[in-house]
Write a protein that holds these residues in place. Structure first.
Motif, PDB file in Angstrom:
ATOM      1  N   GLY A 280     -14.113 -13.601  -2.504  1.00  0.00           N
ATOM      2  CA  GLY A 280     -14.020 -12.825  -1.266  1.00  0.00           C
ATOM      3  C   GLY A 280     -13.781 -13.679  -0.044  1.00  0.00           C
ATOM      4  O   GLY A 280     -13.916 -13.218   1.097  1.00  0.00           O
ATOM      5  N   ALA A 281     -13.402 -14.929  -0.255  1.00  0.00           N
ATOM      6  CA  ALA A 281     -13.149 -15.841   0.869  1.00  0.00           C
ATOM      7  C   ALA A 281     -12.032 -15.271   1.745  1.00  0.00           C
ATOM      8  O   ALA A 281     -11.072 -14.704   1.220  1.00  0.00           O
ATOM      9  CB  ALA A 281     -12.741 -17.214   0.341  1.00  0.00           C
ATOM     10  N   PRO A 282     -12.157 -15.426   3.076  1.00  0.00           N
ATOM     11  CA  PRO A 282     -11.146 -14.847   3.955  1.00  0.00           C
ATOM     12  C   PRO A 282      -9.764 -15.479   3.799  1.00  0.00           C
ATOM     13  O   PRO A 282      -8.760 -14.827   4.033  1.00  0.00           O
ATOM     14  CB  PRO A 282     -11.692 -15.109   5.359  1.00  0.00           C
ATOM     15  CG  PRO A 282     -12.671 -16.229   5.198  1.00  0.00           C
ATOM     16  CD  PRO A 282     -13.248 -16.059   3.836  1.00  0.00           C
ATOM     17  N   TYR A 283      -9.730 -16.754   3.391  1.00  0.00           N
ATOM     18  CA  TYR A 283      -8.424 -17.410   3.276  1.00  0.00           C
ATOM     19  C   TYR A 283      -8.428 -18.448   2.167  1.00  0.00           C
ATOM     20  O   TYR A 283      -9.288 -19.342   2.130  1.00  0.00           O
ATOM     21  CB  TYR A 283      -8.041 -18.073   4.610  1.00  0.00           C
ATOM     22  CG  TYR A 283      -6.598 -18.520   4.637  1.00  0.00           C
ATOM     23  CD1 TYR A 283      -5.567 -17.592   4.736  1.00  0.00           C
ATOM     24  CD2 TYR A 283      -6.273 -19.871   4.534  1.00  0.00           C
ATOM     25  CE1 TYR A 283      -4.236 -17.990   4.733  1.00  0.00           C
ATOM     26  CE2 TYR A 283      -4.944 -20.279   4.539  1.00  0.00           C
ATOM     27  CZ  TYR A 283      -3.938 -19.331   4.641  1.00  0.00           C
ATOM     28  OH  TYR A 283      -2.623 -19.725   4.636  1.00  0.00           O
TER      29      TYR A 283
ATOM     30  N   ILE B 256     -14.868  -5.928   0.130  1.00  0.00           N
ATOM     31  CA  ILE B 256     -13.478  -6.338   0.355  1.00  0.00           C
ATOM     32  C   ILE B 256     -12.612  -5.081   0.395  1.00  0.00           C
ATOM     33  O   ILE B 256     -12.499  -4.376  -0.596  1.00  0.00           O
ATOM     34  CB  ILE B 256     -12.988  -7.269  -0.782  1.00  0.00           C
ATOM     35  CG1 ILE B 256     -13.925  -8.484  -0.909  1.00  0.00           C
ATOM     36  CG2 ILE B 256     -11.547  -7.715  -0.542  1.00  0.00           C
ATOM     37  CD1 ILE B 256     -13.680  -9.329  -2.151  1.00  0.00           C
ATOM     38  N   TYR B 257     -12.050  -4.775   1.564  1.00  0.00           N
ATOM     39  CA  TYR B 257     -11.238  -3.557   1.657  1.00  0.00           C
ATOM     40  C   TYR B 257      -9.742  -3.838   1.623  1.00  0.00           C
ATOM     41  O   TYR B 257      -8.927  -2.948   1.515  1.00  0.00           O
ATOM     42  CB  TYR B 257     -11.613  -2.712   2.885  1.00  0.00           C
ATOM     43  CG  TYR B 257     -11.405  -3.392   4.216  1.00  0.00           C
ATOM     44  CD1 TYR B 257     -10.159  -3.389   4.849  1.00  0.00           C
ATOM     45  CD2 TYR B 257     -12.470  -4.038   4.858  1.00  0.00           C
ATOM     46  CE1 TYR B 257      -9.974  -4.020   6.050  1.00  0.00           C
ATOM     47  CE2 TYR B 257     -12.289  -4.670   6.076  1.00  0.00           C
ATOM     48  CZ  TYR B 257     -11.039  -4.657   6.668  1.00  0.00           C
ATOM     49  OH  TYR B 257     -10.856  -5.289   7.877  1.00  0.00           O
TER      50      TYR B 257
ATOM     51  N   GLU C 126       2.452  -9.781  -4.661  1.00  0.00           N
ATOM     52  CA  GLU C 126       2.947  -9.790  -3.281  1.00  0.00           C
ATOM     53  C   GLU C 126       3.595  -8.457  -2.934  1.00  0.00           C
ATOM     54  O   GLU C 126       3.336  -7.877  -1.877  1.00  0.00           O
ATOM     55  CB  GLU C 126       3.950 -10.925  -3.081  1.00  0.00           C
ATOM     56  CG  GLU C 126       4.426 -11.035  -1.639  1.00  0.00           C
ATOM     57  CD  GLU C 126       5.497 -12.089  -1.419  1.00  0.00           C
ATOM     58  OE1 GLU C 126       6.458 -12.111  -2.226  1.00  0.00           O
ATOM     59  OE2 GLU C 126       5.378 -12.877  -0.481  1.00  0.00           O
ATOM     60  N   GLU C 127       4.415  -7.974  -3.879  1.00  0.00           N
ATOM     61  CA  GLU C 127       5.133  -6.726  -3.666  1.00  0.00           C
ATOM     62  C   GLU C 127       4.172  -5.552  -3.508  1.00  0.00           C
ATOM     63  O   GLU C 127       4.356  -4.694  -2.646  1.00  0.00           O
ATOM     64  CB  GLU C 127       6.037  -6.483  -4.885  1.00  0.00           C
ATOM     65  CG  GLU C 127       7.457  -6.119  -4.549  1.00  0.00           C
ATOM     66  CD  GLU C 127       8.254  -6.042  -5.823  1.00  0.00           C
ATOM     67  OE1 GLU C 127       8.916  -7.054  -6.137  1.00  0.00           O
ATOM     68  OE2 GLU C 127       8.183  -5.005  -6.514  1.00  0.00           O
ATOM     69  N   ALA C 128       3.133  -5.564  -4.338  1.00  0.00           N
ATOM     70  CA  ALA C 128       2.183  -4.452  -4.322  1.00  0.00           C
ATOM     71  C   ALA C 128       1.181  -4.566  -3.159  1.00  0.00           C
ATOM     72  O   ALA C 128       0.422  -3.636  -2.901  1.00  0.00           O
ATOM     73  CB  ALA C 128       1.439  -4.399  -5.649  1.00  0.00           C
ATOM     74  N   GLY C 129       1.176  -5.728  -2.490  1.00  0.00           N
ATOM     75  CA  GLY C 129       0.245  -5.919  -1.380  1.00  0.00           C
ATOM     76  C   GLY C 129      -1.210  -5.940  -1.819  1.00  0.00           C
ATOM     77  O   GLY C 129      -2.088  -5.410  -1.148  1.00  0.00           O
ATOM     78  N   VAL C 130      -1.465  -6.589  -2.968  1.00  0.00           N
ATOM     79  CA  VAL C 130      -2.852  -6.694  -3.459  1.00  0.00           C
ATOM     80  C   VAL C 130      -3.225  -8.145  -3.797  1.00  0.00           C
ATOM     81  O   VAL C 130      -2.367  -8.956  -4.022  1.00  0.00           O
ATOM     82  CB  VAL C 130      -3.104  -5.832  -4.722  1.00  0.00           C
ATOM     83  CG1 VAL C 130      -3.011  -4.367  -4.373  1.00  0.00           C
ATOM     84  CG2 VAL C 130      -2.156  -6.211  -5.843  1.00  0.00           C
TER      85      VAL C 130
END
Ligand SMILES: Cc1ncc(C[n+]2csc(CCOP(=O)(O)OP(=O)(O)O)c2C)c(N)n1
Ligand code: SF4
Ligand code: SF4
Ligand code: SF4
Ligand SMILES: [Mg+2]
Lengths: 332, 143
Positions: A195-198, A271-272, A328-332
């Motif tokens: 769950g790290a931000p980056y 994590i949303y 990347e394409e799915a945005g997940v």
């Protein structure tokens, strides 16, 4: 404060805080990575290094190669050392008890940056517990893994980062073995799943991508993981002058894809949103074979009886590249 | 006799001492006096302590050295960013030269130099730099 670095000429105005005449091998990537990370900011930096080549060769008594605050810690606990500094800093700041020199920097907008450097042995294996704990607790620091896929400092033993087919001193290739049997561990995804931000993967040969990601990491609050490709002339057995070329071959064959994962969490820690961005797409994806051929640690794979491992490599790299693109394409 | 590192003014005082002649657990100082913001001070203006590796040298590791040809250089700074040993001296966006005390002779700077002919080339360590410049190769035709 984010340092403005538009291009390489501007970057070259940086005054290094890491010194020459350290004892790292000629052509070592660890040094290039450390320089790029430190020069990505003009703010004060506090560094903790896990035992490994970097620590051992930059602090040979009676001399130091560090002009930043620097903590010498064990092989297994660089993350905890950095997390502790971060926790102490936050408490002292809240209580107004920072040393005057530090307080002055903070007032000028120069918040200290806390960075842990560790090798893959110190990260994927022995330091994993303390790293995982520090990330779970959410301390505000950056952890940079100098990933040369081997325990270089103690003579080249395999780690869980060593890729299949590599000959190391504990997975030697010979008449009965093609070398390392296991696939490399997916450390980037494992750290992102905390769950790290980056979280990001970088290569020193793509300096701008690396610097941008480090700067992003310094800007977010929370634990940041950077997995840095570190071609090792001694253990990968390529010539020292080829360090940058070997790194580029890794990136352009997608063996070492450059990407980042950004997690957003709400106040309960849920994590949303998770986003994966590929930050570099090779113009022409070169065959993995070219990357392997550049490093004598894989030389034996070119014998007819081991060729199937090269095919396996290509399959694994293609599958992973596909997976990253789908995410990347799915945005997940 | 054990030496207090704070008292050391010159590396020659500690260069050849055995590990048991130095104070165990002593702090290794980077500078002889506090430097408020290191990043604002260029290397040649810093008050380095004898215990900073900057004051030492590793030049004798080399068998070949990079020689720099100012006439061909386009100041791209590739050599600066990829030198692992902080041995390319750049000032005000210009490449100035090689710091031979710290250069280990890896040859990366030569490999990444994009000019044709290259503005940095490796020569045997004993070569005189002016002689090296006199025998610089001509432009290579693209095949
Ligand atoms: C607890 C502990 N076990 C073993 C060692 C010995 N040791 C020192 S460095 C090292 C290998 C480091 O490998 P890695 O983390 O990959 O860093 P590299 O040297 O490759 O940069 C080992 C095994 C140690 N210092 N401490
Ligand atoms: S063994 Fe590898 S990682 Fe260690 S100093 Fe040498 S080149 Fe760098
Ligand atoms: S040979 Fe290596 S160490 Fe010397 S200046 Fe060039 S890149 Fe730096
Ligand atoms: S890489 Fe070559 S052209 Fe670029 S600054 Fe260095 S010497 Fe000059
Ligand atoms: Mg390693």
């Amino acid at each position: 404060m984010v340092k403005k670095i538009k291009n390489l000429k501007e970057f070259s105005l940086s005054n290094d805080r890491f010194e020459g005449a350290n004892l790292m091998c000629p052509g070592c990537s660890h040094n290039i990575i450390v320089r790029e990370v430190l020069n990505a900011t003009d703010d004060p930096v506090i560094v903790a290094t896990a035992t490994g080549c970097l620590e051992v060769c930059t602090a040979v008594y009676p001399k130091t190669s560090w002009d930043v605050s620097w903590i010498h810690i064990g092989f297994e606990n660089a993350a905890v050392a950095a997390a502790t500094v971060s926790a102490a800093y936050e408490v002292m700041k809240k209580k107004g008890k920072l040393p005057p020199a530090t307080q002055k920097m903070v007032d000028e907008g120069k918040e200290p940056k806390i960075v842990a450097f560790a090798g893959d042995g110190g990260t994927y294996d022995i330091g994993f517990q303390s790293l995982s704990g520090a990330f779970e607790r959410g301390h505000n620091f950056m952890y940079v893994c100098l990933d040369n896929e081997v325990y270089a400092n103690t003579g080249g033993q395999r780690s869980s980062s060593t890729p299949i087919g590599a000959s190391t001193t504990t997975s030697p290739a010979g008449s009965v073995s093609y070398g390392e049997k296991m696939m490399k561990k997916s450390m980037v995804e494992i750290m992102a799943d905390h769950g790290a931000p980056y979280v990001a993967q970088v290569s020193p040969s793509k300096w701008k991508d690396l610097v941008k990601k480090v700067q992003k990491g310094f800007e977010v609050y929370g634990p940041v993981y950077i997995n840095a490709q570190s071609a090792c002339t001694t253990e990968w057995k390529h010539a020292p002058e080829d360090t940058i070329e070997v790194s580029d071959l890794g990136v352009d064959s997608c063996v070492w894809p450059l990407y980042e994962i950004i997690n957003e969490r709400d106040e309960h820690g849920i994590i949303y949103s998770t986003k994966l961005n590929i930050t570099y797409r090779p113009k022409k994806k070169i065959p993995v074979e070219e990357y392997l051929a550049a490093q004598p640690r894989f030389r034996h794979l070119f014998k007819p009886e081991n060729r199937h491992i090269i095919d396996l490599w290509q399959k694994a790299v293609d599958a992973r590249w596909e997976y990253l693109q789908r995410r990347e394409e799915a945005g997940v | 006799m054990a030496k207090d590192l704070k008292e050391i003014k010159d590396i020659n005082e500690i260069k050849d001492l055995g590990w048991d002649e130095l104070i165990p657990g002593a702090a290794l100082f980077s500078f002889t006096e506090p430097v408020e913001d290191v990043v604002e001070v260029p290397m040649d203006e810093r008050p380095y302590a004898a215990t900073n590796s900057h004051e030492w040298q590793v030049g004798d590791w080399r068998v070949e050295k990079p020689v720099y040809n100012r006439d061909l250089c386009i100041d791209c700074q590739f050599c600066w960013v990829f030198c692992p040993d902080m041995s390319i001296l750049s000032r005000d966006k210009k490449m100035i030269g090689v710091i031979y005390e710290h250069c280990k002779g890896c040859g990366i700077c030569v490999e990444v130099c994009p000019t044709n002919p290259k503005s940095l080339l490796m020569f045997p360590e004993h070569t005189d730099n002016n002689e090296a410049l006199a025998m610089w190769p001509k432009k290579e035709e693209k095949k």
